[in-house]
Design an enzyme around this catalytic site. Structure first.
Site, PDB file in Angstrom:
ATOM      1  N   GLU A  44      -1.392  -1.732  -4.283  1.00  0.00           N
ATOM      2  CA  GLU A  44      -2.633  -0.868  -4.853  1.00  0.00           C
ATOM      3  C   GLU A  44      -2.476   0.419  -5.680  1.00  0.00           C
ATOM      4  O   GLU A  44      -1.306   0.992  -5.782  1.00  0.00           O
ATOM      5  CB  GLU A  44      -2.934  -0.224  -3.255  1.00  0.00           C
ATOM      6  CG  GLU A  44      -4.478   0.323  -3.300  1.00  0.00           C
ATOM      7  CD  GLU A  44      -4.805   0.889  -1.861  1.00  0.00           C
ATOM      8  OE1 GLU A  44      -5.108   2.174  -1.831  1.00  0.00           O
ATOM      9  OE2 GLU A  44      -4.882  -0.156  -1.241  1.00  0.00           O
TER      10      GLU A  44
ATOM     11  N   ASP B 103       0.763  -1.365   0.154  1.00  0.00           N
ATOM     12  CA  ASP B 103       0.036   0.028   0.018  1.00  0.00           C
ATOM     13  C   ASP B 103       0.933   1.357  -0.079  1.00  0.00           C
ATOM     14  O   ASP B 103       1.245   1.627   1.078  1.00  0.00           O
ATOM     15  CB  ASP B 103      -1.035  -0.163   1.323  1.00  0.00           C
ATOM     16  CG  ASP B 103      -1.839   1.250   1.471  1.00  0.00           C
ATOM     17  OD1 ASP B 103      -2.131   1.790   0.168  1.00  0.00           O
ATOM     18  OD2 ASP B 103      -2.082   1.497   2.479  1.00  0.00           O
TER      19      ASP B 103
ATOM     20  N   ASP C  77      -1.863   0.883   7.626  1.00  0.00           N
ATOM     21  CA  ASP C  77      -1.416   0.692   6.123  1.00  0.00           C
ATOM     22  C   ASP C  77      -0.857  -0.586   5.963  1.00  0.00           C
ATOM     23  O   ASP C  77      -0.873  -1.123   4.645  1.00  0.00           O
ATOM     24  CB  ASP C  77      -0.198   1.780   6.062  1.00  0.00           C
ATOM     25  CG  ASP C  77      -0.663   3.301   6.098  1.00  0.00           C
ATOM     26  OD1 ASP C  77      -1.432   3.531   5.205  1.00  0.00           O
ATOM     27  OD2 ASP C  77      -0.406   3.811   7.169  1.00  0.00           O
TER      28      ASP C  77
END
Length: 165
Positions: free
Chosen positions: A67, A7, A139
């Site tokens: 992501e 991420d 996260d």
């Protein structure tokens, strides 16, 4: 199959390593790479690159699920996330890791069943799915969710490689 989920963020980048053993998903490691806001931006990006390179070298994942950029109202934030994402992508290419990207909506839908789930809902489901004793940082749970999403996609025979346009 060992998958590194990422991420990307310019201040905090989450990562998580998930392996499918038999029919069970196992978290090998997860965490965050935090950079100091006091450093020049280019040095923060370099720190992200070095940290992820170290993780890739240590664990040798075969694939990485990252992501995709979520376009914020703030264009400056999107650009900074894009730079962090670029550092992660270059590290993966340098280590010969196949790259797959997923939108935040796809990741949330894969893990929670709802594309507009909150970060807290994603974390709660990841904790259950991976039988984690403690909840990971937000996260890191997003990164673990990306890895789980990828494993789910490949289990269904789908492939979303960056070169598959």
């Amino acid at each position: 199959m060992l998958v590194l989920g990422v991420d990307p963020g310019s201040r905090v980048t989450g990562y998580g390593l998930v392996e499918k053993k038999d029919r069970k998903l196992v978290c090998l490691q997860s965490g965050t790479v935090s950079t100091s806001a006091h450093l020049p931006f280019h040095e923060r990006i370099h720190e992200i690159f070095q940290a992820l390179s170290g993780i890739m070298e240590r664990f040798s994942p075969g694939e990485m699920a990252v992501e995709d950029i979520f376009f914020h109202k703030n264009l400056q934030s999107s650009l900074k996330i894009g730079h962090a994402r670029g550092a992660v992508l270059i590290a993966a290419v340098q280590h010969g890791i196949r790259i797959f990207d997923y939108s935040p909506l796809e990741i949330k839908k894969s893990v929670v069943g709802y594309g507009r789930a909150t970060k807290e809902q994603v974390r709660a489901m990841i904790q259950i799915m991976l039988t984690l004793k403690n909840p990971p940082p937000l996260d890191a749970s997003d990164a673990l969710a990306a890895a789980v999403c990828h494993i789910n996609w490949t289990r269904l025979g789908n492939s979303k490689g960056m070169n598959d346009a």
